[in-house]
Write a protein that holds these residues in place. Structure first.
Motif, PDB file in Angstrom:
ATOM      1  N   LEU A   8       0.524  -1.329   0.223  1.00 41.53           N
ATOM      2  CA  LEU A   8      -0.008  -0.182  -0.234  1.00 41.53           C
ATOM      3  C   LEU A   8       0.879   0.903  -0.141  1.00 41.53           C
ATOM      4  O   LEU A   8       0.587   2.257  -0.411  1.00 41.53           O
ATOM      5  N   LEU A   9       2.272   1.018   1.153  1.00 42.41           N
ATOM      6  CA  LEU A   9       2.534   1.983   1.439  1.00 42.41           C
ATOM      7  C   LEU A   9       3.656   2.538  -0.705  1.00 42.41           C
ATOM      8  O   LEU A   9       3.606   4.377  -1.413  1.00 42.41           O
ATOM      9  N   ALA A  10       4.081   1.544  -1.015  1.00 43.29           N
ATOM     10  CA  ALA A  10       4.184   1.836  -2.384  1.00 43.29           C
ATOM     11  C   ALA A  10       3.617   1.576  -3.223  1.00 43.29           C
ATOM     12  O   ALA A  10       4.257   2.698  -4.424  1.00 43.29           O
ATOM     13  N   HIS A  11       2.836   1.605  -3.105  1.00 48.70           N
ATOM     14  CA  HIS A  11       1.648   2.647  -4.873  1.00 48.70           C
ATOM     15  C   HIS A  11       0.873   3.587  -4.743  1.00 48.70           C
ATOM     16  O   HIS A  11       0.507   3.541  -5.004  1.00 48.70           O
ATOM     17  N   ALA A  12       1.249   4.204  -2.795  1.00 45.08           N
ATOM     18  CA  ALA A  12       0.725   5.404  -2.475  1.00 45.08           C
ATOM     19  C   ALA A  12       0.281   6.803  -3.933  1.00 45.08           C
ATOM     20  O   ALA A  12       0.075   7.268  -4.130  1.00 45.08           O
ATOM     21  N   GLU A 195       8.481   1.320 -11.239  1.00 50.06           N
ATOM     22  CA  GLU A 195       9.324   1.207 -10.561  1.00 50.06           C
ATOM     23  C   GLU A 195       9.839   2.393  -9.802  1.00 50.06           C
ATOM     24  O   GLU A 195       9.954   1.874  -8.225  1.00 50.06           O
ATOM     25  N   TRP A 196      10.571   3.735 -10.066  1.00 46.52           N
ATOM     26  CA  TRP A 196      10.677   4.889  -9.367  1.00 46.52           C
ATOM     27  C   TRP A 196       9.819   5.421  -8.402  1.00 46.52           C
ATOM     28  O   TRP A 196       9.741   5.528  -6.785  1.00 46.52           O
ATOM     29  N   SER A 197       7.931   5.336  -8.577  1.00 48.20           N
ATOM     30  CA  SER A 197       7.138   5.728  -7.642  1.00 48.20           C
ATOM     31  C   SER A 197       6.630   4.665  -7.083  1.00 48.20           C
ATOM     32  O   SER A 197       6.999   4.982  -5.072  1.00 48.20           O
ATOM     33  N   TRP A 198       7.459   3.247  -6.837  1.00 42.47           N
ATOM     34  CA  TRP A 198       7.629   1.820  -5.892  1.00 42.47           C
ATOM     35  C   TRP A 198       8.505   2.466  -5.357  1.00 42.47           C
ATOM     36  O   TRP A 198       8.054   2.374  -3.959  1.00 42.47           O
ATOM     37  N   THR A 199       9.375   2.408  -5.768  1.00 38.18           N
ATOM     38  CA  THR A 199      10.560   2.716  -4.633  1.00 38.18           C
ATOM     39  C   THR A 199      10.603   3.804  -3.787  1.00 38.18           C
ATOM     40  O   THR A 199      10.825   3.446  -2.444  1.00 38.18           O
ATOM     41  N   GLY A 200      10.686   4.790  -5.003  1.00 36.90           N
ATOM     42  CA  GLY A 200      11.026   6.039  -4.086  1.00 36.90           C
ATOM     43  C   GLY A 200       9.357   6.775  -2.576  1.00 36.90           C
ATOM     44  O   GLY A 200       9.682   7.236  -2.040  1.00 36.90           O
ATOM     45  N   SER A 201       8.315   6.209  -2.874  1.00 40.89           N
ATOM     46  CA  SER A 201       7.290   6.161  -2.019  1.00 40.89           C
ATOM     47  C   SER A 201       7.361   5.625  -0.764  1.00 40.89           C
ATOM     48  O   SER A 201       7.604   6.341   0.453  1.00 40.89           O
ATOM     49  N   LEU A 202       8.408   4.433  -1.338  1.00 42.52           N
ATOM     50  CA  LEU A 202       8.607   3.465   0.204  1.00 42.52           C
ATOM     51  C   LEU A 202       9.651   4.307   1.395  1.00 42.52           C
ATOM     52  O   LEU A 202       9.614   4.545   2.237  1.00 42.52           O
ATOM     53  N   ILE A 203      10.607   4.642  -0.019  1.00 38.20           N
ATOM     54  CA  ILE A 203      12.223   5.503   0.876  1.00 38.20           C
ATOM     55  C   ILE A 203      11.505   6.603   1.028  1.00 38.20           C
ATOM     56  O   ILE A 203      11.403   6.471   2.507  1.00 38.20           O
ATOM     57  N   ARG A 204      10.203   7.235   1.152  1.00 42.50           N
ATOM     58  CA  ARG A 204       9.964   8.480   1.887  1.00 42.50           C
ATOM     59  C   ARG A 204      10.005   8.517   2.726  1.00 42.50           C
ATOM     60  O   ARG A 204       9.837   8.886   4.046  1.00 42.50           O
ATOM     61  N   TRP A 205       8.431   6.886   2.251  1.00 41.83           N
ATOM     62  CA  TRP A 205       7.851   7.322   3.458  1.00 41.83           C
ATOM     63  C   TRP A 205       8.712   5.885   4.794  1.00 41.83           C
ATOM     64  O   TRP A 205       9.043   6.581   6.314  1.00 41.83           O
ATOM     65  N   ALA A 206       9.959   5.673   4.558  1.00 43.10           N
ATOM     66  CA  ALA A 206      10.687   5.269   5.647  1.00 43.10           C
ATOM     67  C   ALA A 206      11.760   6.054   6.334  1.00 43.10           C
ATOM     68  O   ALA A 206      11.896   6.464   7.411  1.00 43.10           O
ATOM     69  N   LEU A 207      11.538   7.179   5.325  1.00 44.10           N
ATOM     70  CA  LEU A 207      12.712   8.515   6.277  1.00 44.10           C
ATOM     71  C   LEU A 207      11.846   8.998   7.140  1.00 44.10           C
ATOM     72  O   LEU A 207      12.403   9.421   7.726  1.00 44.10           O
TER      73      LEU A 207
END
Length: 247
Positions: A8-12, A195-207
């Motif tokens: 869910l977070l990755a597809h935000a 892929e940039w959205s998937w990984t980037g959304s998740l990285i932003r949430w993690a930070l």
């Protein structure tokens, strides 16, 4: 960290949840040419991006969305309410393979979710059973755009016969009792955006959320990005077919 929450977070920022851009999604739905009163079923609907757009394009259509993720379904329900579509969509928290409809559908979607049935073949068999005799399906899955390297197979955890090439994939869907009436092969730019959205959304949430969950999310994002960039980028393709049931 719960895999459904990670998804869910990755597809935000890309709720379509497949390497398909908004314009391509709309073109595929428009080609369905649904009649007034048609019924739509979305198997593995996630946040129901496909179905909600279909309801906007076809004001007299109703839909059912099926998914196992309560988080994704809650997001879908919220989006449906915000867009004034709540009265035309029913959301079901159940495995797609266990869903039993009251009557058949005019359009069945299973895009990027054939794994819910154990692969493309079983998914096509299930989709065909959900359709009216002259019904349509939108089915999207991967194919080998180039012969996979040993490195790509290792990073994907896949076998060489996990996917066919594009001609083989067309044969597979037509052997399953359909005719391809339209198709969209995702472009490299659509893959990269996804892929940039998937990984980037998740990285932003993690930070933004330091701690064990943030670390788990960051690890998932970086592992996925490595698998994409150093594994299947340019090798694994994605095709979405508009199919007409035959027989």
């Amino acid at each position: 960290m719960d895999r459904q929450l990670i998804s869910l977070l990755a597809h935000a920022d890309h709720p379509i949840a497949a390497p398909v851009g908004p314009a391509s999604l709309e073109r595929l739905l428009a080609r369905a040419r649904l009649r007034p009163g048609a019924r739509v079923l979305d198997l593995g609907c996630g946040q129901a991006a496909w179905t909600l757009r279909a309801l906007e394009l076809y004001p007299d259509v109703t839909a059912d969305g099926v998914d196992v993720s309560p988080q994704a379904l809650a997001s879908a329900a919220g989006e449906a309410g915000a867009r004034g579509l709540s009265g035309r969509i029913r959301l079901h928290e159940t495995p797609a393979a266990d869903f039993t409809p009251a009557e058949p559908y005019d359009l069945v979607l299973c895009v990027g979710a054939v794994h819910a049935f154990g692969g493309l073949g079983p998914a096509l068999e299930a989709v065909r059973g959900f359709l009216r005799p002259e019904g349509l399906a939108l089915v999207g899955d991967g194919f080998w755009d180039e012969e996979p390297t040993p490195q790509a197979l290792t990073r994907l955890g896949a076998e060489p016969d996990e996917y066919a090439d594009l001609p083989g994939t067309v044969r597979a869907v037509e052997d399953a009792g359909f005719r391809v009436v339209y198709g969209h092969t995702s472009e490299r730019a659509e893959w990269d955006e996804y892929e940039w959205s998937w990984t980037g959304s998740l990285i932003r949430w993690a930070l933004d959320n330091p701690g064990p969950d943030g670390e788990a999310a960051l690890t998932a994002a970086l592992e996925h990005r490595d698998m994409w960039l150093n594994g299947y980028r340019g090798i694994l393709g994605f095709v979405t077919f508009l199919l007409r049931r035959t027989g």
